[in-house]
Design a protein around this motif. Structure first.
Motif, PDB file in Angstrom:
ATOM      1  N   ALA A 111      20.129  71.994  45.864  1.00  0.00           N
ATOM      2  CA  ALA A 111      20.860  71.440  47.006  1.00  0.00           C
ATOM      3  C   ALA A 111      21.453  70.082  46.649  1.00  0.00           C
ATOM      4  O   ALA A 111      22.595  69.773  47.002  1.00  0.00           O
ATOM      5  N   ALA A 112      20.681  69.268  45.924  1.00  0.00           N
ATOM      6  CA  ALA A 112      21.174  67.944  45.535  1.00  0.00           C
ATOM      7  C   ALA A 112      22.357  68.079  44.569  1.00  0.00           C
ATOM      8  O   ALA A 112      23.320  67.323  44.644  1.00  0.00           O
ATOM      9  N   VAL A 113      22.269  69.058  43.682  1.00  0.00           N
ATOM     10  CA  VAL A 113      23.373  69.273  42.740  1.00  0.00           C
ATOM     11  C   VAL A 113      24.654  69.615  43.496  1.00  0.00           C
ATOM     12  O   VAL A 113      25.714  69.047  43.244  1.00  0.00           O
ATOM     13  N   VAL A 114      24.563  70.538  44.451  1.00  0.00           N
ATOM     14  CA  VAL A 114      25.792  70.997  45.117  1.00  0.00           C
ATOM     15  C   VAL A 114      26.235  70.066  46.250  1.00  0.00           C
ATOM     16  O   VAL A 114      27.342  70.212  46.765  1.00  0.00           O
ATOM     17  N   SER A 115      25.386  69.112  46.614  1.00  0.00           N
ATOM     18  CA  SER A 115      25.708  68.268  47.773  1.00  0.00           C
ATOM     19  C   SER A 115      27.040  67.533  47.596  1.00  0.00           C
ATOM     20  O   SER A 115      27.793  67.356  48.548  1.00  0.00           O
ATOM     21  N   GLY A 116      27.316  67.120  46.358  1.00  0.00           N
ATOM     22  CA  GLY A 116      28.534  66.358  46.128  1.00  0.00           C
ATOM     23  C   GLY A 116      29.790  67.202  46.077  1.00  0.00           C
ATOM     24  O   GLY A 116      30.905  66.672  46.017  1.00  0.00           O
ATOM     25  N   LEU A 117      29.615  68.521  46.099  1.00  0.00           N
ATOM     26  CA  LEU A 117      30.783  69.407  45.994  1.00  0.00           C
ATOM     27  C   LEU A 117      31.577  69.459  47.295  1.00  0.00           C
ATOM     28  O   LEU A 117      32.661  70.037  47.341  1.00  0.00           O
ATOM     29  N   MET A 118      31.013  68.865  48.347  1.00  0.00           N
ATOM     30  CA  MET A 118      31.703  68.905  49.642  1.00  0.00           C
ATOM     31  C   MET A 118      32.516  67.640  49.856  1.00  0.00           C
ATOM     32  O   MET A 118      32.248  66.607  49.255  1.00  0.00           O
TER      33      MET A 118
ATOM     34  N   TYR B  49      34.625  69.875  42.497  1.00  0.00           N
ATOM     35  CA  TYR B  49      34.783  69.563  41.072  1.00  0.00           C
ATOM     36  C   TYR B  49      34.148  70.627  40.196  1.00  0.00           C
ATOM     37  O   TYR B  49      34.213  70.554  38.980  1.00  0.00           O
TER      38      TYR B  49
ATOM     39  N   ASP C  29      31.174  61.555  43.904  1.00  0.00           N
ATOM     40  CA  ASP C  29      29.807  61.982  43.656  1.00  0.00           C
ATOM     41  C   ASP C  29      29.494  61.717  42.187  1.00  0.00           C
ATOM     42  O   ASP C  29      30.393  61.800  41.329  1.00  0.00           O
TER      43      ASP C  29
ATOM     44  N   PHE D  48      18.830  63.744  45.078  1.00  0.00           N
ATOM     45  CA  PHE D  48      19.302  63.326  46.405  1.00  0.00           C
ATOM     46  C   PHE D  48      19.150  61.811  46.568  1.00  0.00           C
ATOM     47  O   PHE D  48      20.039  61.124  47.061  1.00  0.00           O
TER      48      PHE D  48
ATOM     49  N   LEU E 166      23.481  72.671  52.971  1.00  0.00           N
ATOM     50  CA  LEU E 166      22.456  72.314  51.979  1.00  0.00           C
ATOM     51  C   LEU E 166      21.112  72.957  52.295  1.00  0.00           C
ATOM     52  O   LEU E 166      20.348  73.303  51.391  1.00  0.00           O
TER      53      LEU E 166
ATOM     54  N   ALA F 217      16.430  70.570  44.304  1.00  0.00           N
ATOM     55  CA  ALA F 217      17.292  70.075  43.211  1.00  0.00           C
ATOM     56  C   ALA F 217      18.655  70.761  43.247  1.00  0.00           C
ATOM     57  O   ALA F 217      19.693  70.121  43.061  1.00  0.00           O
TER      58      ALA F 217
END
Lengths: 124, 284
Positions: free
Chosen positions: B164-171, B232, A85, A109, B184, B162
């Motif tokens: 949701a977009a920030v935390v989206s990569g945490l998965m 991360y 990411d 996004f 999300l 925003a």
């Protein structure tokens, strides 16, 4: 492997995620891939033009710079932890993110999706 | 028409907390050992839907999940309209104890994720006798600041999207799409400024407990830490750094999971959690 940005326009066309999160998006993103620079121009939520450097005084809103090694891990089918990411890469100092952070937050996004689209088809 | 009605019930409690009236929503399922579950920053109790719906767990555990005030179906207190929400360690810790007492839970297990994983460490430090066991998911004693929070609450940015977009990569990229997007969606529904307000506790000096972790005595209350490898925000090495300061703690990395293990891939998470719960069930 270098980022296959020359194919980005074609890959991104018709993508439903970009359509969902790209309303009214206009932006110029400078991508540094090792020593190579690229300029991605987005208009009305679509990738309008992709230009490979060297670039002469590019007008950019957001700049993303990483090593070719880091980008190549990012676009693996199952990227390793820390490279999966853009913000993961930020946390571990694999990428530099600069520019209009308000625009970045507004369309995060979309921007994350743009690079995820460079992964193998089955991993998108 | 094929309808499946879940064994989960939701109710509201009204109580005074920190001198103000609150209306707090909680869900529960099962019977036996009470297990109080704490959701992540800016989200709500729906993250634990997999746990609440697992018959093997609810056979022996009464799983209880409350939405923190300002989150999910719990309202902010009267007067919220003129204040900026900022969670503190004391408020969060007192909130968990207050809800536990309000529901008359007797020595519950407490399990929290992310900010809940941090407060789990605080509870282990300060209130070990109140709990049968403590489970911290994605627990760290402090976190590194790697992005700016300014735009998460701004009139010109859709803060919830925003966030949701920030935390989206945490998965983990391998977690099922439907569960990742469900996770999300909870963020997209968050109230204005709430995710950011939770991070005030999480990222600030108030929540940094590195210098106090050594006080945790696991002989008073067993402590289990589980961390997904793709996180991360609290990466496995961050939990390891905390675990190194706590003699006797049990720490496990969860491959193919990220920052929201119970929500991003419930089935895989339960395969890691069930052996822990078996140990807790067997101990007294």
């Amino acid at each position: 492997m270098a980022l296959p940005l020359d194919r980005l326009r074609q890959i991104s066309r018709g993508d439903k995620h970009l359509a969902r999160f790209g309303r009214d998006f206009a932006c110029a993103i400078l991508v540094g891939d090792g020593d190579d620079d690229w300029l991605i121009e987005i208009d009305k939520g679509e990738v309008a033009r992709v230009t490979k450097g060297p670039l002469i005084m590019p007008r950019t809103d957001i700049t993303l710079r990483a090593s070719t090694e880091a980008w190549s891990k990012h676009i693996e089918a199952v990227p390793p932890p820390g490279y999966h990411d853009l913000f993961a890469m930020r946390r571990f100092r694999h990428i530099r993110i600069e520019g209009d952070t308000k625009l970045l937050a507004s369309y995060l996004f979309y921007i994350k999706r743009l690079f995820a689209l460079l992964r193998p088809v089955e991993a998108r | 028409m094929n309808v499946e009605i879940e064994p989960v019930t939701g109710r509201y409690m009204r109580l005074d907390f920190e001198g103000r009236p609150h209306r707090i929503y909680w869900e529960e399922a099962g019977q036996g050992i009470p297990m109080l579950c704490l959701h992540t920053a800016g989200s709500d109790g729906r993250q634990y839907r997999g746990l609440l719906n697992d018959p093997e767990i609810t056979r022996d555990f009464r799983v209880i999940v409350f939405d923190m005030p300002w989150h999910g179906k719990s309202s902010p207190p009267p007067g919220f309209e003129t204040e900026e929400y900022k969670l503190t360690t004391k408020t969060y810790s007192d909130m968990v104890l207050t809800v536990s007492r309000a529901l008359q839970l007797e020595k519950p297990v407490v399990m929290g994720c992310s900010i809940g994983g941090r407060i789990a460490l605080v509870l282990a430090m300060e209130h070990p006798s109140e709990f049968r066991a403590i489970i911290g998911l994605q627990s760290g004693a402090a976190i590194e600041r790697y992005y700016e929070l300014d735009w998460l609450h701004h009139p010109e940015v859709h803060g919830a999207e925003a966030s949701a977009a920030v935390v989206s990569g945490l998965m983990a990229p391998t977690s099922p799409d439907a569960d990742r997007w469900e996770t999300l969606w909870h963020y997209m529904q968050g109230g204005p400024g709430i995710f950011k307000g939770d991070l005030y506790f999480y990222r600030g000096e108030d929540g940094d407990i590195r210098d106090r972790l050594g006080r945790i005595d696991v002989t008073k209350c067993p402590l289990y830490l589980l961390t997904g490898e793709y996180d991360y925000s609290v990466a496995p090495q961050d939990t390891q750094a905390a675990a190194d300061l706590i003699p006797g703690v049990k720490y496990q990395v969860m491959p193919k999971l990220g920052h929201f293990p119970m929500s991003e891939n419930p089935d895989l998470f339960l395969s890691y959690l069930k052996p822990v719960l078996a140990q807790i069930r067997g101990s007294r």
